[in-house]
Scaffold this motif. Structure first.
Motif, PDB file in Angstrom:
ATOM      1  N   VAL A 389       5.182  15.535 -18.542  1.00 24.59           N
ATOM      2  CA  VAL A 389       5.802  15.347 -19.859  1.00 24.59           C
ATOM      3  C   VAL A 389       6.029  13.849 -20.050  1.00 24.59           C
ATOM      4  N   MET A 390       5.529  13.338 -21.169  1.00 27.37           N
ATOM      5  CA  MET A 390       5.707  11.913 -21.464  1.00 27.37           C
ATOM      6  C   MET A 390       6.324  11.743 -22.855  1.00 27.37           C
ATOM      7  N   GLU A 391       7.110  10.681 -22.989  1.00 28.10           N
ATOM      8  CA  GLU A 391       7.755  10.389 -24.272  1.00 28.10           C
ATOM      9  C   GLU A 391       7.203   9.088 -24.824  1.00 28.10           C
ATOM     10  N   ARG A 392       6.788   9.146 -26.073  1.00 31.80           N
ATOM     11  CA  ARG A 392       6.334   7.936 -26.774  1.00 31.80           C
ATOM     12  C   ARG A 392       6.841   8.002 -28.212  1.00 31.80           C
ATOM     13  N   ASP A 393       7.503   6.934 -28.618  1.00 36.37           N
ATOM     14  CA  ASP A 393       8.073   6.841 -29.966  1.00 36.37           C
ATOM     15  C   ASP A 393       8.978   8.028 -30.265  1.00 36.37           C
ATOM     16  N   PRO A 406      -3.092  14.774 -27.516  1.00 37.54           N
ATOM     17  CA  PRO A 406      -3.744  14.589 -28.827  1.00 37.54           C
ATOM     18  C   PRO A 406      -4.906  13.598 -28.720  1.00 37.54           C
ATOM     19  N   ASP A 407      -5.901  13.764 -29.559  1.00 39.30           N
ATOM     20  CA  ASP A 407      -7.090  12.910 -29.504  1.00 39.30           C
ATOM     21  C   ASP A 407      -6.758  11.439 -29.740  1.00 39.30           C
ATOM     22  N   ASP A 408      -5.729  11.167 -30.505  1.00 38.81           N
ATOM     23  CA  ASP A 408      -5.398   9.773 -30.834  1.00 38.81           C
ATOM     24  C   ASP A 408      -4.322   9.191 -29.911  1.00 38.81           C
ATOM     25  N   PHE A 409      -4.048   9.867 -28.811  1.00 37.40           N
ATOM     26  CA  PHE A 409      -3.019   9.372 -27.889  1.00 37.40           C
ATOM     27  C   PHE A 409      -3.643   8.278 -27.036  1.00 37.40           C
ATOM     28  N   ALA A 410      -3.211   7.034 -27.270  1.00 38.58           N
ATOM     29  CA  ALA A 410      -3.861   5.875 -26.657  1.00 38.58           C
ATOM     30  C   ALA A 410      -3.305   5.593 -25.270  1.00 38.58           C
ATOM     31  N   SER A 411      -4.113   4.938 -24.465  1.00 35.71           N
ATOM     32  CA  SER A 411      -3.667   4.479 -23.151  1.00 35.71           C
ATOM     33  C   SER A 411      -2.598   3.407 -23.318  1.00 35.71           C
ATOM     34  N   GLY A 412      -1.715   3.305 -22.337  1.00 38.48           N
ATOM     35  CA  GLY A 412      -0.687   2.276 -22.379  1.00 38.48           C
ATOM     36  C   GLY A 412       0.648   2.793 -21.890  1.00 38.48           C
ATOM     37  N   PRO A 413       1.725   2.047 -22.170  1.00 36.55           N
ATOM     38  CA  PRO A 413       3.042   2.426 -21.666  1.00 36.55           C
ATOM     39  C   PRO A 413       3.652   3.583 -22.441  1.00 36.55           C
ATOM     40  N   VAL A 414       4.559   4.309 -21.770  1.00 43.47           N
ATOM     41  CA  VAL A 414       5.359   5.351 -22.417  1.00 43.47           C
ATOM     42  C   VAL A 414       6.814   5.122 -22.026  1.00 43.47           C
ATOM     43  N   GLU A 415       7.740   5.675 -22.845  1.00 39.32           N
ATOM     44  CA  GLU A 415       9.157   5.467 -22.564  1.00 39.32           C
ATOM     45  C   GLU A 415       9.609   6.219 -21.317  1.00 39.32           C
ATOM     46  N   ALA A 416       9.003   7.380 -21.060  1.00 37.61           N
ATOM     47  CA  ALA A 416       9.381   8.180 -19.891  1.00 37.61           C
ATOM     48  C   ALA A 416       8.174   9.018 -19.470  1.00 37.61           C
ATOM     49  N   LEU A 417       8.094   9.283 -18.169  1.00 35.95           N
ATOM     50  CA  LEU A 417       6.974  10.058 -17.632  1.00 35.95           C
ATOM     51  C   LEU A 417       7.511  10.910 -16.484  1.00 35.95           C
ATOM     52  N   THR A 418       7.380  12.217 -16.608  1.00 37.74           N
ATOM     53  CA  THR A 418       7.967  13.152 -15.648  1.00 37.74           C
ATOM     54  C   THR A 418       6.960  14.222 -15.249  1.00 37.74           C
ATOM     55  N   CYS A 445      -5.223  10.693 -17.210  1.00 39.19           N
ATOM     56  CA  CYS A 445      -5.608  11.976 -17.820  1.00 39.19           C
ATOM     57  C   CYS A 445      -7.115  11.958 -18.081  1.00 39.19           C
ATOM     58  N   ASN A 446      -7.849  12.838 -17.410  1.00 39.13           N
ATOM     59  CA  ASN A 446      -9.310  12.789 -17.573  1.00 39.13           C
ATOM     60  C   ASN A 446      -9.783  13.371 -18.891  1.00 39.13           C
ATOM     61  N   ASN A 447      -8.928  14.146 -19.571  1.00 36.89           N
ATOM     62  CA  ASN A 447      -9.287  14.731 -20.872  1.00 36.89           C
ATOM     63  C   ASN A 447     -10.565  15.557 -20.802  1.00 36.89           C
ATOM     64  N   ALA A 448     -10.809  16.144 -19.624  1.00 32.49           N
ATOM     65  CA  ALA A 448     -11.972  17.012 -19.400  1.00 32.49           C
ATOM     66  C   ALA A 448     -13.291  16.294 -19.626  1.00 32.49           C
ATOM     67  N   ALA A 449     -13.271  14.960 -19.550  1.00 33.91           N
ATOM     68  CA  ALA A 449     -14.497  14.196 -19.791  1.00 33.91           C
ATOM     69  C   ALA A 449     -14.979  13.483 -18.538  1.00 33.91           C
ATOM     70  N   TRP A 450     -14.081  13.197 -17.599  1.00 28.69           N
ATOM     71  CA  TRP A 450     -14.429  12.522 -16.355  1.00 28.69           C
ATOM     72  C   TRP A 450     -15.129  11.184 -16.607  1.00 28.69           C
ATOM     73  N   SER A 451     -14.680  10.478 -17.639  1.00 25.85           N
ATOM     74  CA  SER A 451     -15.252   9.179 -17.975  1.00 25.85           C
ATOM     75  C   SER A 451     -14.114   8.194 -18.163  1.00 25.85           C
ATOM     76  N   ALA A 455     -10.913   8.530 -20.793  1.00 27.36           N
ATOM     77  CA  ALA A 455      -9.657   8.898 -20.144  1.00 27.36           C
ATOM     78  C   ALA A 455      -8.481   8.202 -20.824  1.00 27.36           C
ATOM     79  N   THR A 456      -7.303   8.784 -20.643  1.00 24.77           N
ATOM     80  CA  THR A 456      -6.061   8.185 -21.128  1.00 24.77           C
ATOM     81  C   THR A 456      -5.237   7.772 -19.912  1.00 24.77           C
ATOM     82  N   ILE A 457      -4.933   6.463 -19.828  1.00 22.66           N
ATOM     83  CA  ILE A 457      -4.202   5.936 -18.673  1.00 22.66           C
ATOM     84  C   ILE A 457      -2.799   5.553 -19.140  1.00 22.66           C
ATOM     85  N   LEU A 458      -1.801   6.166 -18.516  1.00 21.11           N
ATOM     86  CA  LEU A 458      -0.417   5.977 -18.932  1.00 21.11           C
ATOM     87  C   LEU A 458       0.419   5.445 -17.776  1.00 21.11           C
ATOM     88  N   PHE A 459       1.489   4.719 -18.122  1.00 22.81           N
ATOM     89  CA  PHE A 459       2.441   4.258 -17.104  1.00 22.81           C
ATOM     90  C   PHE A 459       3.816   4.121 -17.738  1.00 22.81           C
TER      91      PHE A 459
END
Length: 555
Positions: A389-393, A406-418, A445-451, A455-459
């Motif tokens: 579970v991640m929190e953004r905005d 979501p398809d438009d969920f971009a890589s980058g920082p999030v407020e919380a990650l659990t 997150c590989n998003n079922a693409a393995w590319s 992928a979406t990379i979060l921290f």
């Protein structure tokens, strides 16, 4: 024409004219047939010799058995002429002498009732019954001898064929007055059971016999046969059986070639006896790792075995680059928790979080479904699921094996990650699952693409995430070697992905400028710095259009 009221099986007389096409045996098959005939005739040994005659090489196969009493039975297809005791013990109605059809053969044998020897010559073109053959007197005083004019192809095969025919034959075989080496078909067995005229040998080794491998020895004739085997989980050694037939009339070979077993009730009982022999041997071991289904089968056969030894391999997170799971060493003591398999990206992030803080009351171990059913295994708790579970905005999102971002969920920082993990206690009357939450510093997150591009990379923006650690997580979660024929080697692909992962980690954590500088430093280090002489200093100035270099003595 009047229709008959009854019919019965019969063999047409013209079959004899096609006898040379009924059996396309090799020299080895012929030797097996002649050796078996000698054994059935009560021979103590077989004597083979090669003679160089004016008309060509001649092979002599001589046994010291009872001989052929009546010559008329020699060339009667399907009539064995054996005594009642032989007919009751085995099924000798094979091709016999007709295995030599098409060869030039001279037969010499002793007749007990006539009290004299006899001989007959059968030319290569005489097997189809067009002409009778004269019986002549012979000086032979015991047994039967076959003198075969050896074809060139058989001459080259003789040594190997003789060794094979003699290898598991129960009687001594002499070639040119030297005894051929023989072996017990069950040599190396860890246990031998006797069952209804058979010796059942149990083997415990790393041999995996192919379907065409000989499993049954019929007095020197070895044939393949599907027989039971056992495999223990996590053990490279298999349990298998071989059978040496001594006196089992109901077990028969398919005629005329004798190269496979007749599928009948006796063979089914032999297979069950082989199963029992396997389980009895396992019961003598200090412990075992049989799957539960095999354990239950032993119980059905009346063999009581303890449950499989209670240990499992320590869990190690999956990586994207292999179809095989990496496993830790055996966990033999302390509480264990079964880990349900997840995708590499989920397991890699969870592993980092658990190493920092684990709410679990036991070590995670790999599940082994073959053990399901054993009491100790079914009583183990299980980590059922893991999601993030991640929190953004101010908005919460969830990611798991079966839940995408979501398809438009971009890589980058999030407020919380659990990480949210669900643990189901073991046992039949287990309470409700327990949910644990633990902080996660980064997630791929590989998003079922393995590319890496999709992928979406979060921290977690508050965590101390270093580019090297994030790059390692990206590599373990996403890199998968492509074996396409146009692709580079594994080493080349791996190195390129490592660089790409580090560059992406630098961009996300440090920004594009710092990421570019890191790339430039890496390029200079790999390709330039090693060229600078000891004690020298290289100064470089460059833009897109010009490059300036100067080399000076270091201060």
């Amino acid at each position: 024409m009047t229709l008959p009221t009854m019919i019965r099986p019969a063999v047409g007389q013209n079959l004899i004219s096609k006898v040379s096409r009924l059996y396309n045996g090799t020299l080895g098959d012929v030797l097996h047939e002649l050796f078996q005939n000698g054994r059935r005739a009560g021979a103590k040994a077989i004597y083979v010799a090669l003679h160089n005659l004016p008309e060509g090489p001649s092979l002599s196969v001589h046994d010291d058995g009872r001989g052929i009493d009546d010559p008329t039975g020699l060339l009667t297809l399907g009539e064995s002429g054996w005594r009642d005791d032989v007919l009751q013990r085995e099924d000798p109605a094979g091709m016999g002498v007709f295995s030599l059809a098409g060869q030039d053969v001279r037969v010499l044998s002793w007749s007990r009732s006539a009290k004299r020897g006899w001989a007959v010559h059968i030319p290569a073109d005489g097997w189809e019954g067009a002409l009778p053959f004269a019986i002549e007197p012979s000086g032979i005083v015991r047994g039967t001898e076959f003198q075969i004019q050896l074809p060139p192809a058989w001459e080259t095969q003789l040594d190997a064929a003789l060794r094979t025919a003699a290898h598991f034959f129960p009687l001594p075989v002499h070639f040119q007055k030297v005894e051929m080496p023989r072996a017990d078909f069950l040599a190396g067995a860890c246990r031998i059971d006797i069952w209804e005229g058979c010796r059942i040998g149990v083997f415990h080794d790393s041999v995996t016999e192919a379907s065409h491998s000989p499993r049954i020895n019929f007095h020197g004739v070895t044939v393949p046969c599907q027989l039971p085997t056992l495999s223990e989980l996590g053990n490279p050694h298999n349990w298998r059986v071989r059978v040496d037939i001594v006196d089992a009339p109901a077990l028969q070979l398919v005629l005329p070639a004798r190269k496979e077993m007749v599928e009948n009730e006796a063979l089914s009982r032999l297979r069950e006896a082989a199963e029992i022999a396997l389980y009895r041997t396992v019961a003598l071991e200090a412990s075992h790792r049989l799957p539960y289904k095999a354990w239950a089968r032993a119980h059905d056969l009346g063999i009581v075995l303890p449950e499989a030894e209670p240990w499992l391999n320590a869990w190690a997170p999956n990586v994207a680059d292999t179809g095989n799971r990496y496993m830790g060493g055996p966990v033999r003591s302390g509480p264990m928790i079964l880990m349900t398999e997840h995708e590499a990206d989920v397991e890699q992030a969870l592993d980092r979080a658990l190493k920092k803080q684990s709410p679990l009351d036991g070590r995670l171990v790999h599940e082994e479904r073959g053990l399901q059913g054993y009491g100790w295994y079914d009583a183990l708790p299980r980590l059922l699921s893991c999601s993030f579970v991640m929190e953004r905005d101010g908005v919460l999102h969830r990611y798991a094996d079966d839940v995408a971002l979501p398809d438009d969920f971009a890589s980058g920082p999030v407020e919380a990650l659990t990480a949210e993990i669900v643990v189901q206690p073991g046992g039949a009357d287990a309470p409700q699952p327990t949910v644990h939450n633990l902080a996660v510093d980064m997630l791929v997150c590989n998003n079922a693409a393995w590319s890496i591009d999709e992928a979406t990379i979060l921290f977690d923006r508050t965590a101390n995430v270093q580019p090297g650690a994030l790059a390692d997580l990206i590599y373990a979660s996403l890199f998968s070697y492509s074996d396409d024929h146009e692709s580079d080697s594994w080493e080349t692909q791996s190195l390129a992905f490592e660089r790409q992962a580090l560059n992406l980690a630098n961009e996300l954590l440090l920004g594009e400028d710092e990421a570019l500088l890191a790339q430039l430093r890496a390029a200079v280090f790999e390709h330039v710095q090693w060229l600078i002489p000891e004690g020298a200093c290289l100064t470089l100035s460059a833009d897109r259009n010009a490059l300036s270099l100067s080399l000076a003595q270091a201060a």
